[in-house]
Design an enzyme around this catalytic site. Structure first.
Site, PDB file in Angstrom:
ATOM      1  N   ASN A  90       0.807  -1.223   0.000  1.00  0.00           N
ATOM      2  CA  ASN A  90       0.000   0.000   0.000  1.00  0.00           C
ATOM      3  C   ASN A  90       0.842   1.275   0.000  1.00  0.00           C
ATOM      4  O   ASN A  90       0.364   2.320  -0.448  1.00  0.00           O
ATOM      5  CB  ASN A  90      -0.913  -0.039   1.237  1.00  0.00           C
ATOM      6  N   SER A 143      -4.069   2.080  -8.869  1.00  0.00           N
ATOM      7  CA  SER A 143      -4.922   3.270  -8.952  1.00  0.00           C
ATOM      8  C   SER A 143      -5.574   3.261 -10.317  1.00  0.00           C
ATOM      9  O   SER A 143      -5.016   2.710 -11.276  1.00  0.00           O
ATOM     10  CB  SER A 143      -4.069   4.533  -8.802  1.00  0.00           C
ATOM     11  N   TYR A 156       3.546   9.105 -11.070  1.00  0.00           N
ATOM     12  CA  TYR A 156       2.564   8.327 -10.304  1.00  0.00           C
ATOM     13  C   TYR A 156       1.807   7.371 -11.239  1.00  0.00           C
ATOM     14  O   TYR A 156       1.698   6.164 -10.959  1.00  0.00           O
ATOM     15  CB  TYR A 156       1.589   9.278  -9.614  1.00  0.00           C
TER      16      TYR A 156
HETATM   17  P1  NAD Z   1      -1.133   8.310   2.534  1.00  0.00           P
HETATM   18  O1  NAD Z   1      -0.113   9.349   2.156  1.00  0.00           O
HETATM   19  O2  NAD Z   1      -1.969   8.573   3.745  1.00  0.00           O
HETATM   20  O3  NAD Z   1      -0.440   6.897   2.707  1.00  0.00           O
HETATM   21  C1  NAD Z   1       0.791   6.570   2.155  1.00  0.00           C
HETATM   22  C2  NAD Z   1       1.566   5.788   3.179  1.00  0.00           C
HETATM   23  O4  NAD Z   1       2.758   5.285   2.571  1.00  0.00           O
HETATM   24  C3  NAD Z   1       2.008   6.643   4.382  1.00  0.00           C
HETATM   25  O5  NAD Z   1       1.780   5.912   5.569  1.00  0.00           O
HETATM   26  C4  NAD Z   1       3.504   6.839   4.154  1.00  0.00           C
HETATM   27  O6  NAD Z   1       4.230   7.002   5.357  1.00  0.00           O
HETATM   28  C5  NAD Z   1       3.835   5.507   3.462  1.00  0.00           C
HETATM   29  N1  NAD Z   1       5.103   5.551   2.728  1.00  0.00           N
HETATM   30  C6  NAD Z   1       5.504   6.442   1.796  1.00  0.00           C
HETATM   31  N2  NAD Z   1       6.754   6.164   1.388  1.00  0.00           N
HETATM   32  C7  NAD Z   1       7.147   5.052   2.068  1.00  0.00           C
HETATM   33  C8  NAD Z   1       8.325   4.265   2.102  1.00  0.00           C
HETATM   34  N3  NAD Z   1       9.406   4.573   1.330  1.00  0.00           N
HETATM   35  N4  NAD Z   1       8.377   3.178   2.905  1.00  0.00           N
HETATM   36  C9  NAD Z   1       7.325   2.857   3.695  1.00  0.00           C
HETATM   37  N5  NAD Z   1       6.182   3.570   3.731  1.00  0.00           N
HETATM   38  C10 NAD Z   1       6.098   4.653   2.936  1.00  0.00           C
HETATM   39  O7  NAD Z   1      -2.055   8.110   1.232  1.00  0.00           O
HETATM   40  P2  NAD Z   1      -3.292   7.114   0.956  1.00  0.00           P
HETATM   41  O8  NAD Z   1      -4.301   7.918   0.257  1.00  0.00           O
HETATM   42  O9  NAD Z   1      -3.667   6.346   2.161  1.00  0.00           O
HETATM   43  O10 NAD Z   1      -2.632   6.116  -0.134  1.00  0.00           O
HETATM   44  C11 NAD Z   1      -2.317   4.754   0.132  1.00  0.00           C
HETATM   45  C12 NAD Z   1      -2.144   4.018  -1.187  1.00  0.00           C
HETATM   46  O11 NAD Z   1      -3.369   4.048  -1.913  1.00  0.00           O
HETATM   47  C13 NAD Z   1      -1.082   4.627  -2.111  1.00  0.00           C
HETATM   48  O12 NAD Z   1      -0.380   3.592  -2.783  1.00  0.00           O
HETATM   49  C14 NAD Z   1      -1.913   5.408  -3.111  1.00  0.00           C
HETATM   50  O13 NAD Z   1      -1.258   5.573  -4.348  1.00  0.00           O
HETATM   51  C15 NAD Z   1      -3.136   4.492  -3.222  1.00  0.00           C
HETATM   52  N6  NAD Z   1      -4.333   5.180  -3.748  1.00  0.00           N
HETATM   53  C16 NAD Z   1      -4.970   6.130  -2.974  1.00  0.00           C
HETATM   54  C17 NAD Z   1      -6.102   6.750  -3.508  1.00  0.00           C
HETATM   55  C18 NAD Z   1      -6.873   7.800  -2.726  1.00  0.00           C
HETATM   56  O14 NAD Z   1      -7.778   8.410  -3.312  1.00  0.00           O
HETATM   57  N7  NAD Z   1      -6.589   8.026  -1.448  1.00  0.00           N
HETATM   58  C19 NAD Z   1      -6.563   6.403  -4.776  1.00  0.00           C
HETATM   59  C20 NAD Z   1      -5.878   5.438  -5.518  1.00  0.00           C
HETATM   60  C21 NAD Z   1      -4.769   4.812  -4.980  1.00  0.00           C
END
Ligand code: NAD
Length: 252
Positions: A90, A143, A156
């Site tokens: 994730n 995504s 991205y």
């Molecule tokens: P978020 O920023 O809250 O979560 C991202 C997490 O990844 C954070 O906890 C961060 O500390 C961690 N992270 C970043 N770099 C890291 C590393 N090098 N090592 C370990 N951990 C690391 O964002 P979110 O919205 O919860 O997104 C989570 C996932 O869902 C992502 O992959 C994002 O691309 C995907 N996503 C989110 C959405 C949305 O609308 N929120 C939509 C499509 C996909």
């Protein structure tokens, strides 16, 4: 009902579990019966998230871009919990820039975190599962932008398209070891990261293009997460499942 949706006895590892979707996935997997390892670069934040989950949890520090950090964490997890049987890839990040203005470092960091990080975690967990002759489930968080084009998210979108193919190629190779690999491709899901943006002027335009006329909530991903991790869904592998309230249905 004969389908088995229990995660009792499973050990799940969620990367990026300190916030947003990862934190929500960790809580849900614990509720479904799994012991959960909450991993991100900041162990204090993972510990805080773990405190709010009722169930067996282990906060751990992992930088998914760093093989040494992954190896160290794998040793600690194996000593404390045993073999991880469910991996949720994730952890992710995004930067927003016009193509001509994207710094090379931004491009590298996004590809490293989202795509290389998922590869390294998949490799580490698969090695451990194969060595212990244990079956497992891997769920990559892709995504909608891995398929649909949108402005200013070049690295991205490329990283998520890469994750889709990593899902298929690893599913093909790991099936013989009893490991399934699937991906969830969410549309817009409200988290702390994007709440202000989605509730602002840009968000009101975007929501008009979503067939269900609302942004998703983290809980909207729980049904598919359970199917892709529980015994009931074991025969599925190599699939990329879109969960976007019908956003990708909108035409011209
Ligand atoms: P978020 O920023 O809250 O979560 C991202 C997490 O990844 C954070 O906890 C961060 O500390 C961690 N992270 C970043 N770099 C890291 C590393 N090098 N090592 C370990 N951990 C690391 O964002 P979110 O919205 O919860 O997104 C989570 C996932 O869902 C992502 O992959 C994002 O691309 C995907 N996503 C989110 C959405 C949305 O609308 N929120 C939509 C499509 C996909």
């Amino acid at each position: 009902m004969t389908a088995d949706f229990s995660l009792d006895g499973q050990i799940a590892l969620v990367t990026g579990a300190s916030s947003g979707l990862g934190r929500s996935f960790a809580g849900f997997l614990a509720k479904a019966g799994a012991s959960v390892v909450l991993a991100s670069r900041h162990i204090d934040q993972c510990a805080k998230a773990a405190d709010q989950i009722s169930g067996t949890t282990l906060p751990i520090s992992i930088d998914v871009t760093d093989p040494t950090s992954i190896d160290d964490a794998m040793r600690t997890i194996e000593q404390n919990f045993g073999t991880v049987t469910i991996l949720i890839n994730n952890a992710g990040m995004v930067t927003n820039n016009l193509l001509v203005e994207t710094p090379t470092e931004d491009w590298r960091q996004v590809i490293n975190t989202n795509l290389t990080g998922s590869f390294l975690m998949t490799q580490a967990i698969s090695r451990s599962l194969i060595a212990s002759e244990t079956t497992g489930r891997i769920v990559n968080i892709s995504s909608m932008l891995g398929v649909v084009a949108s402005g200013q998210v070049h690295a991205y979108a490329a990283s998520k398209a890469g994750i889709n193919q990593l899902t298929r190629t690893s599913a093909l190779e790991l099936a013989r070891h009893g490991i399934s690999v699937n991906a969830i491709a969410p549309g817009y899901i409200e988290t702390n990261l994007n709440r202000d943006f989605l509730n602002g002027p840009a968000g009101s335009k975007i929501v008009q293009r979503i067939a269900q006329r609302r942004f998703g909530q983290p809980a909207d991903l729980e049904g598919i997460l359970l199917l892709l991790t529980a015994p009931a869904g074991t025969y599925m592998t190599g699939e990329i499942i879109t969960v976007d309230g019908g956003l990708s249905l909108s035409g011209m």
